[in-house]
Design a protein around this motif. Structure first.
Motif, PDB file in Angstrom:
ATOM      1  N   GLU B  18      -3.872   1.201   3.044  1.00 37.14           N
ATOM      2  CA  GLU B  18      -2.825   0.116   2.529  1.00 37.14           C
ATOM      3  C   GLU B  18      -2.440   0.540   0.972  1.00 37.14           C
ATOM      4  OE1 GLU B  18      -3.617  -4.176   2.493  1.00 37.14           O
ATOM      5  OE2 GLU B  18      -3.745  -4.106   0.575  1.00 37.14           O
ATOM      6  N   GLN B  64       4.244  -3.978   9.603  1.00 34.45           N
ATOM      7  CA  GLN B  64       3.260  -3.511   8.497  1.00 34.45           C
ATOM      8  C   GLN B  64       3.720  -3.353   7.121  1.00 34.45           C
ATOM      9  OE1 GLN B  64       2.887   0.972   8.527  1.00 34.45           O
ATOM     10  NE2 GLN B  64       5.122   1.309   8.810  1.00 34.45           N
ATOM     11  N   LYS B  78       4.239  -4.110   0.120  1.00 39.20           N
ATOM     12  CA  LYS B  78       2.822  -3.622   0.704  1.00 39.20           C
ATOM     13  C   LYS B  78       3.177  -2.981   2.005  1.00 39.20           C
ATOM     14  CE  LYS B  78      -0.649  -6.460   0.489  1.00 39.20           C
ATOM     15  NZ  LYS B  78      -1.547  -7.850   1.082  1.00 39.20           N
ATOM     16  N   ARG B  80       0.717  -1.900   4.948  1.00 37.16           N
ATOM     17  CA  ARG B  80      -0.727  -2.134   5.334  1.00 37.16           C
ATOM     18  C   ARG B  80      -1.281  -0.932   6.128  1.00 37.16           C
ATOM     19  NH1 ARG B  80       2.336  -6.804   7.184  1.00 37.16           N
ATOM     20  NH2 ARG B  80       1.569  -8.754   5.936  1.00 37.16           N
ATOM     21  N   SER B  81      -0.858  -0.303   6.997  1.00 31.90           N
ATOM     22  CA  SER B  81      -1.453   1.028   7.463  1.00 31.90           C
ATOM     23  C   SER B  81      -0.356   2.141   7.434  1.00 31.90           C
ATOM     24  CB  SER B  81      -1.990   0.560   8.879  1.00 31.90           C
ATOM     25  OG  SER B  81      -2.759   1.724   9.341  1.00 31.90           O
ATOM     26  N   THR B  82      -0.564   2.703   6.416  1.00 35.54           N
ATOM     27  CA  THR B  82       0.479   3.889   6.328  1.00 35.54           C
ATOM     28  C   THR B  82       0.508   4.975   7.352  1.00 35.54           C
ATOM     29  OG1 THR B  82      -1.339   5.201   4.764  1.00 35.54           O
ATOM     30  CG2 THR B  82       0.679   3.559   3.743  1.00 35.54           C
TER      31      THR B  82
END
Lengths: 113, 113
Positions: B18, B64, B78, B80-82
Motif C-alpha cells: 500500500e 484499489q 491511497k 491499496r495493493s500496488t
C-alpha cells in the motif's frame, strides 16, 4: 466526451526562430477553457498560457501566443524567438467549468542552438 | 499564486504494498484533483474531490484507489495493493475560485518493483 488531439509528436526549431504547435479538440460545450502546459525533464506541469472560450481575442504571454479558432475547434501555440530553455514536452488541455482537465498526447519540442 | 506541495517526491515500493501519496495546498481549497502520467504518455484524470466528497472519477480509479482529507488540509491518494502498471507520476491539482484555475503540484514519482 471531450477529446484533445495533438497531431505532432515531435517538433524542432532553431534558436531565435518561431514555431507553432497544433492542437484540436472536440466538445459540445459552449463555455470552456483551453491551456498549454510545458513539462520539462523535471516532469513538473507548468502553465504556459490559457484561453477562455468566450473571449475572441487570442491570449498572449510574452513570447507565447495562441491562435484560437472556436468554430474549427483549433488552439495552436506559437513560440516566438525560441530559446534553449523552451525545449520540453508541451501539452494542450481542455476543461469546462470545474471539470477535470483533458490532455492531449503532447508534443516534444527540441530547440537547436 | 497558490502553491501545492506533494510528498514524497519519489516513492519506491514492492508490488502488492500500500502507498499513500500526499498533497498539501498552502491555503484552503475546496476542489482537488489527482492525475496520473505513465512515463512517455499523456496526463490522465483519476478523480476529483469537492467539499470532502468524490465528485467524479475516471475508469482508471478502481477499487484499489481511494482519496480522503484526513485532517481537513492534506489530501491523500491511497493505492491499496500496488501493481507494476501503477508506476507513474501522480499529480495533485487544486482549483481556485479566485484565479479560476487549476494549479498542479510538482508530482510524486511512484515506482513499483
Amino acid at each position: 466526451a471531450q477529446t484533445v488531439t495533438q497531431s505532432q509528436p515531435e517538433m524542432s526549431v532553431q534558436e531565435a526562430e518561431t514555431v507553432t504547435l497544433s492542437c484540436t479538440y472536440d466538445t459540445s460545450e459552449s463555455d470552456y477553457y483551453l491551456f498549454w502546459y510545458k513539462q520539462p525533464p523535471s516532469r513538473q506541469m507548468i502553465l504556459v498560457i490559457r484561453q477562455e472560450a468566450y473571449k475572441q481575442q487570442n491570449a498572449t504571454e510574452n513570447r507565447f501566443s495562441v491562435n484560437f479558432q472556436k468554430a474549427a475547434k483549433s488552439f495552436s501555440l506559437k513560440i516566438s524567438d525560441s530559446q534553449l530553455g523552451d525545449a520540453a514536452m508541451y501539452f494542450c488541455a481542455y476543461r469546462s467549468a470545474y471539470d477535470d482537465m483533458r490532455f492531449g498526447a503532447g508534443t516534444r519540442l527540441t530547440v537547436k542552438p | 499564486e497558490p502553491e501545492v506541495t506533494q510528498t514524497p517526491s519519489h516513492q519506491v515500493t514492492q508490488m502488492g504494498q500500500e502507498v499513500i501519496l500526499r498533497c498539501v495546498p498552502i491555503s484552503n481549497h475546496l476542489y482537488f484533483y489527482w492525475y496520473r502520467q505513465i512515463l512517455g504518455q499523456k496526463v490522465e484524470f483519476l478523480v476529483s474531490f469537492y467539499n470532502n466528497e468524490i465528485s467524479e472519477k475516471s475508469e482508471i480509479f478502481d477499487d484499489q484507489f481511494s482519496v480522503e482529507r484526513p485532517d481537513g488540509s492534506n489530501f491523500t491518494l491511497k493505492i491499496r495493493s500496488t501493481k507494476l502498471e501503477d508506476s507513474a507520476m501522480y499529480f495533485c491539482a487544486i482549483h481556485t475560485i479566485s484565479y479560476n484555475e487549476q494549479f498542479f503540484g510538482p508530482g510524486t514519482r511512484l515506482t513499483v518493483l
